[in-house]
Design a protein around this motif. Structure first.
Motif, mmCIF file in Angstrom:
data_model
loop_
_atom_site.group_PDB
_atom_site.id
_atom_site.type_symbol
_atom_site.label_atom_id
_atom_site.label_comp_id
_atom_site.label_asym_id
_atom_site.label_seq_id
_atom_site.Cartn_x
_atom_site.Cartn_y
_atom_site.Cartn_z
ATOM 1 N N GLU A 125 0.842 -1.200 0.000
ATOM 2 C CA GLU A 125 0.000 0.000 0.000
ATOM 3 C C GLU A 125 0.877 1.249 0.000
ATOM 4 O OE1 GLU A 125 -3.917 1.593 -0.010
ATOM 5 O OE2 GLU A 125 -3.353 -0.518 0.041
ATOM 6 N N VAL A 126 1.977 1.203 0.768
ATOM 7 C CA VAL A 126 2.901 2.333 0.826
ATOM 8 C C VAL A 126 3.572 2.540 -0.528
ATOM 9 C CG1 VAL A 126 4.949 3.277 1.960
ATOM 10 C CG2 VAL A 126 3.310 1.929 3.284
ATOM 11 N N SER A 127 4.058 1.442 -1.141
ATOM 12 C CA SER A 127 4.802 1.564 -2.397
ATOM 13 C C SER A 127 3.936 2.166 -3.501
ATOM 14 C CB SER A 127 5.334 0.193 -2.823
ATOM 15 O OG SER A 127 4.270 -0.681 -3.177
ATOM 16 N N ARG A 128 2.633 1.841 -3.521
ATOM 17 C CA ARG A 128 1.748 2.410 -4.544
ATOM 18 C C ARG A 128 1.515 3.895 -4.297
ATOM 19 N NH1 ARG A 128 -3.052 0.931 -4.465
ATOM 20 N NH2 ARG A 128 -3.233 -0.467 -2.705
ATOM 21 N N SER A 129 1.386 4.279 -3.040
ATOM 22 C CA SER A 129 1.139 5.685 -2.720
ATOM 23 C C SER A 129 2.334 6.555 -3.090
ATOM 24 C CB SER A 129 0.827 5.837 -1.233
ATOM 25 O OG SER A 129 -0.296 5.066 -0.880
ATOM 26 N N LEU A 130 3.531 6.012 -2.940
ATOM 27 C CA LEU A 130 4.724 6.802 -3.216
ATOM 28 C C LEU A 130 4.834 7.183 -4.687
ATOM 29 C CD1 LEU A 130 7.443 5.090 -0.981
ATOM 30 C CD2 LEU A 130 5.960 7.017 -0.462
ATOM 31 N N ARG A 131 4.198 6.406 -5.572
ATOM 32 C CA ARG A 131 4.258 6.724 -6.997
ATOM 33 C C ARG A 131 3.464 7.992 -7.335
ATOM 34 N NH1 ARG A 131 5.457 2.730 -10.625
ATOM 35 N NH2 ARG A 131 5.161 4.382 -12.178
ATOM 36 N N ALA A 132 2.621 8.435 -6.414
ATOM 37 C CA ALA A 132 1.842 9.649 -6.643
ATOM 38 C C ALA A 132 2.519 10.875 -6.045
ATOM 39 C CB ALA A 132 0.438 9.495 -6.052
ATOM 40 N N CYS A 133 3.756 10.727 -5.542
ATOM 41 C CA CYS A 133 4.410 11.795 -4.782
ATOM 42 C C CYS A 133 5.779 12.142 -5.357
ATOM 43 C CB CYS A 133 4.589 11.373 -3.324
ATOM 44 S SG CYS A 133 3.058 10.916 -2.499
ATOM 45 N N GLU A 134 6.290 13.300 -4.908
ATOM 46 C CA GLU A 134 7.673 13.694 -5.191
ATOM 47 C C GLU A 134 8.535 13.681 -3.935
ATOM 48 O OE1 GLU A 134 5.470 14.342 -8.454
ATOM 49 O OE2 GLU A 134 5.073 15.560 -6.663
ATOM 50 N N GLY A 135 7.894 13.626 -2.765
ATOM 51 C CA GLY A 135 8.648 13.640 -1.519
ATOM 52 C C GLY A 135 7.894 12.925 -0.417
ATOM 53 N N VAL A 136 8.576 12.666 0.702
ATOM 54 C CA VAL A 136 7.957 11.996 1.845
ATOM 55 C C VAL A 136 8.388 12.674 3.133
ATOM 56 C CG1 VAL A 136 7.790 9.733 0.736
ATOM 57 C CG2 VAL A 136 9.837 10.296 2.053
ATOM 58 N N SER A 143 11.807 8.707 21.150
ATOM 59 C CA SER A 143 12.084 7.813 22.281
ATOM 60 C C SER A 143 12.412 6.399 21.835
ATOM 61 C CB SER A 143 10.878 7.784 23.230
ATOM 62 O OG SER A 143 9.744 7.254 22.568
ATOM 63 N N GLN A 144 11.962 5.999 20.634
ATOM 64 C CA GLN A 144 12.203 4.648 20.124
ATOM 65 C C GLN A 144 13.353 4.599 19.139
ATOM 66 O OE1 GLN A 144 10.582 1.960 21.142
ATOM 67 N NE2 GLN A 144 8.913 2.885 22.302
ATOM 68 N N GLY A 145 13.583 5.676 18.406
ATOM 69 C CA GLY A 145 14.638 5.694 17.403
ATOM 70 C C GLY A 145 14.234 4.973 16.129
ATOM 71 N N VAL A 146 15.236 4.651 15.322
ATOM 72 C CA VAL A 146 15.010 3.957 14.056
ATOM 73 C C VAL A 146 14.577 2.523 14.331
ATOM 74 C CG1 VAL A 146 16.139 3.082 11.974
ATOM 75 C CG2 VAL A 146 16.609 5.405 12.767
ATOM 76 N N GLU A 147 13.481 2.093 13.693
ATOM 77 C CA GLU A 147 13.004 0.712 13.854
ATOM 78 C C GLU A 147 12.861 0.062 12.479
ATOM 79 O OE1 GLU A 147 10.628 -0.383 17.279
ATOM 80 O OE2 GLU A 147 9.915 1.674 17.346
ATOM 81 N N ALA A 148 12.354 -1.180 12.491
ATOM 82 C CA ALA A 148 12.390 -2.010 11.288
ATOM 83 C C ALA A 148 11.717 -1.347 10.094
ATOM 84 C CB ALA A 148 11.746 -3.364 11.581
ATOM 85 N N GLN A 149 10.473 -0.894 10.274
ATOM 86 C CA GLN A 149 9.751 -0.321 9.143
ATOM 87 C C GLN A 149 10.226 1.085 8.796
ATOM 88 O OE1 GLN A 149 8.626 -3.216 7.759
ATOM 89 N NE2 GLN A 149 7.243 -1.746 6.857
ATOM 90 N N THR A 150 10.944 1.748 9.717
ATOM 91 C CA THR A 150 11.577 3.018 9.369
ATOM 92 C C THR A 150 12.548 2.800 8.225
ATOM 93 O OG1 THR A 150 11.495 3.589 11.740
ATOM 94 C CG2 THR A 150 12.798 5.013 10.301
ATOM 95 N N ILE A 151 13.343 1.747 8.350
ATOM 96 C CA ILE A 151 14.337 1.432 7.319
ATOM 97 C C ILE A 151 13.655 0.967 6.043
ATOM 98 C CG2 ILE A 151 16.302 -0.067 6.783
ATOM 99 C CD1 ILE A 151 16.900 -0.158 9.772
ATOM 100 N N GLN A 152 12.686 0.043 6.182
ATOM 101 C CA GLN A 152 12.012 -0.511 5.007
ATOM 102 C C GLN A 152 11.327 0.580 4.188
ATOM 103 O OE1 GLN A 152 11.961 -3.450 3.747
ATOM 104 N NE2 GLN A 152 10.228 -3.446 2.341
ATOM 105 N N ASN A 153 10.577 1.458 4.858
ATOM 106 C CA ASN A 153 9.861 2.509 4.145
ATOM 107 C C ASN A 153 10.812 3.554 3.570
ATOM 108 O OD1 ASN A 153 7.306 1.407 4.567
ATOM 109 N ND2 ASN A 153 7.031 2.465 6.516
ATOM 110 N N SER A 154 11.926 3.791 4.263
ATOM 111 C CA SER A 154 12.930 4.731 3.728
ATOM 112 C C SER A 154 13.495 4.210 2.419
ATOM 113 C CB SER A 154 14.059 4.936 4.746
ATOM 114 O OG SER A 154 13.570 5.483 5.938
ATOM 115 N N PHE A 155 13.804 2.925 2.377
ATOM 116 C CA PHE A 155 14.351 2.343 1.151
ATOM 117 C C PHE A 155 13.321 2.369 0.017
ATOM 118 C CE2 PHE A 155 17.638 -0.385 3.627
ATOM 119 C CZ PHE A 155 18.406 0.747 3.796
ATOM 120 N N GLY A 161 13.039 7.365 -5.916
ATOM 121 C CA GLY A 161 13.681 8.635 -6.222
ATOM 122 C C GLY A 161 13.039 9.829 -5.551
ATOM 123 N N LEU A 162 12.481 9.643 -4.348
ATOM 124 C CA LEU A 162 11.772 10.725 -3.667
ATOM 125 C C LEU A 162 12.688 11.461 -2.692
ATOM 126 C CD1 LEU A 162 8.377 8.959 -2.846
ATOM 127 C CD2 LEU A 162 9.078 10.125 -4.927
#
Length: 634
Positions: A125-136, A143-155, A161-162
């Motif tokens: 669902e995230v990957s499809r939404s990103l195709r409609a954008c230029e940035g995120v 308090s939690q810092g970088v977690e698993a989906q932080t990295i996955q969604n960043s990649f 190319g956002l």
């Protein structure tokens, strides 16, 4: 009805010229290219983050500051439009929203905001939404810092190319570590923290700085007003009266009521009835122009006439090459869905077709079960995804459903040399015809505080995991393991959260198929196999799995006039057994005193009668028994 503030967009140079008779006033911004009349620039962006890092709360604060919603219509989780999302406190569907913002320099901007899910099961669902954008906006919990989906969604954003704008949230918490979070972002994800904005979405502290940063650091969309119409369908819904409503990101040209559009993949032509934008309800406008995110209706009655990832263009001026669509989602978990009432099978088929339009990440095909009748074998991206789909079918389409035990895809090589991939345990060949079985393995990354490393490593070892690496990221540890996917499918996430008091997070990706000592465990009720309850288990854990199922079945199957044996078997070998005790009439009640042989004769006669009844009678397994075994806690 609301309409867009300008009649058209112009594709201008940086100096601000006139194109197609459209007046454009320039704002001195780094990214400014595509503007409405009066110099209104567009910013299309998504909010991405790990679960519970504050995406939806930040979206609420942005809506308040941009007056996106009237005061009387405000509530928490404004962009979580499904009742299920509000109940569970998670985002399931990406929701677009149009906003207007006047920056401190006086320039006016149009924001198309898309709030996205954070759970791993909804990454498609995230990957499809990103195709409609230029940035995120990449939101990180201070308090939690970088977690698993932080990295996955960043990649995902980097692959598209956002431009990434980091937002460090929850700075109001006592244990917030702003500097450590930014350093972790730069070290683990590789995203520069120079433009990071520190906010508290809960209190609203510094959220306005996010809007200024969006204007300053996220790019505006490109596009050519005079070029042939070209748009990508990134989502869609089905309406009983209007048919399929595609959600579009327009790249070039314009579309308005009365235009004849052409669907690239199907070759179908339709006349546009209405076009509009999201606020977040569907609002009708005059037309859609380059850079805009909107929707249209064109009496598309058949769901198969269009699909997510399609390119839409004008039939009179079609483009030579369609926009690259989306890579199809690969289901990893399969489960059977059957109506509790067999007469609801056609309704279930229609419901699955309509839901697949709105959720393109799951697949389905018809299947038949001796115990449950006609149903569908459905593929999902994970257990939460399967649970959400079943819940939406039950609520939105008023269906009663039974879901069979989830299973992954196994690769089977039979003795005749044939290789096949099977998801349904009932389709497994007999053991004497099976040469080898391979199961899917995944690369698993677990992020957790170092205090809990020992317990989690023990859990992973119990699940047949093989350690690949252990990396320290300042305050946290990343455990990298290779694990059979079937071992983390059921209760692993719950166990992980319990062991770490909720501080651990996980992410995984498919790696390869590996040979394994797997067996099919069949469940027999009164010596008849119930195909819907067959499961695949590792040979070492087969007894544990079989014992759990037979004990549950014995607890929920009604008592009969004869004893009902429930057995878990591998081939012809019985692993575990439980017995539903029979009703028993006291045939010796009237025998008091006298010879004991009379009582024995009556008891023997009763025993022979029960034996005949068992041979002639059939045990009907109630729907409640399937629900208890298949839908209960694993």
């Amino acid at each position: 009805m609301l309409s867009s503030p300008g009649a058209a967009l112009g594709h201008t140079s940086e100096s601000g010229c006139r194109l197609d008779g459209i007046s454009v006033s320039a704002c001195p911004r780094k990214w400014g290219r595509l503007r409405y009349n009066g110099g209104v620039e567009i910013r299309n962006f998504s909010i991405i983050a790990h679960v519970d890092h504050g995406k939806s709360t930040l979206a609420d604060r942005i809506l308040e500051l941009t007056e996106g919603v009237a005061e009387r219509g405000r509530r928490d989780q404004m962009l979580d439009t499904l009742e299920l999302e509000r109940e569970r406190g998670i985002t399931i569907k990406a929701t677009p929203m149009r906003l207007y913002y006047r920056a401190k320099d006086g320039c006016r901007y149009l924001f198309n905001l898309i709030d996205t899910p954070g759970h791993i099961d909804f990454s498609y669902e995230v990957s499809r939404s990103l195709r409609a954008c230029e940035g995120v906006l990449l939101v990180i919990d201070a308090s939690q810092g970088v977690e698993a989906q932080t990295i996955q969604n960043s990649f995902l954003a980097i692959d598209n190319g956002l431009e990434i704008l980091p937002i460090v949230n929850k700075i109001d918490l006592p244990n917030a570590d702003l500097a450590g979070t930014v350093a972790e972002l730069e070290g683990v994800v590789g995203v520069p923290g120079d433009n990071a904005v520190a906010v508290s979405a809960k209190t609203g502290e510094n959220v306005e700085a996010v809007l200024e940063a969006i204007v300053e650091h996220l790019p505006a969309p490109g596009g050519d007003l005079s070029a042939p119409f070209r748009a990508l369908i990134f989502d869609a819904v089905y309406d009983s009266y209007q048919g399929v409503i595609p959600f579009l990101r327009v790249f070039d040209g314009t579309v308005e009521k009365g235009d004849e559009i052409f669907i690239a993949s199907t070759g179908k032509r339709f006349e546009v009835d209405r076009v509009g934008v999201f606020r977040p309800d569907l609002i009708v406008t005059d037309r859609l122009v380059p850079g805009e995110v909107g929707w249209l209706t064109a009496s598309i009655k058949e769901i198969g006439d269009t699909q997510i990832g399609d390119t839409v263009t004008h039939s009179s001026r079609p483009i030579p090459n369609p926009i690259p669509g989306f890579r199809p989602a690969q289901p990893v978990v399969f489960s059977g869905l059957y109506p509790t009432d067999s007469e609801d099978y056609p309704r279930l088929r229609d419901a699955l077709e309509k839901l697949s339009l709105n959720d393109a990440a799951f697949t389905f095909e018809p299947e038949t079960s001796e115990a449950l009748g006609f149903g569908f074998r459905c593929g999902f991206l994970g257990l939460l995804h399967a649970d959400i789909v079943q819940a939406r079918l039950e609520r939105e389409f008023d269906l009663g459903l039974i879901a069979t035990a989830p299973a992954v895809v196994y690769q089977i090589r039979t003795t005749d040399g044939r290789v096949s991939r099977i998801q349904n345990p009932a389709e497994f060949p007999p053991s004497d015809r099976t040469e080898s079985i391979s199961e899917p393995w995944v690369r698993l990354s677990v992020y957790l505080p170092e205090d809990y490393v020992g317990g989690v490593m023990g859990l992973l070892q119990e699940r047949r995991g093989e350690m690949a690496d252990m990396v320290y990221h300042d305050r946290r540890v990343e455990l990298r393991y290779q694990v059979p996917f079937g071992e983390i499918l059921y209760d692993f996430h719950d166990r992980l959260k319990s062991l770490t008091r909720g501080y651990a997070s996980m992410d995984y990706e498919f790696m390869e198929d590996r040979p394994a000592a797997l067996v099919k465990v069949d469940i027999l009720v009164n010596e008849e196999r119930v195909d819907a309850l067959s499961v695949i288990a590792h040979r070492e854990k087969a007894y544990e799995v079989g014992r759990r199922i037979v004990d549950r079945m014995a607890a929920v199957i009604p008592r009969q006039m004869f004893a009902v044996p429930i057995q878990a078997t591998i081939g012809g070998k019985v692993l575990a057994r439980a017995t539903v005790r029979p009703f028993r009439k006291d045939v010796t009640a009237k025998c008091y005193g006298g010879d004991i042989t009379r009582k024995r004769k009556l008891l023997e006669k009763q025993k022979r009668g029960k034996a005949r009844m068992k041979l002639l009678g059939a045990v009907e397994v109630p729907q409640e028994a399937f629900l208890a075994v298949l839908s209960g806690d694993e």
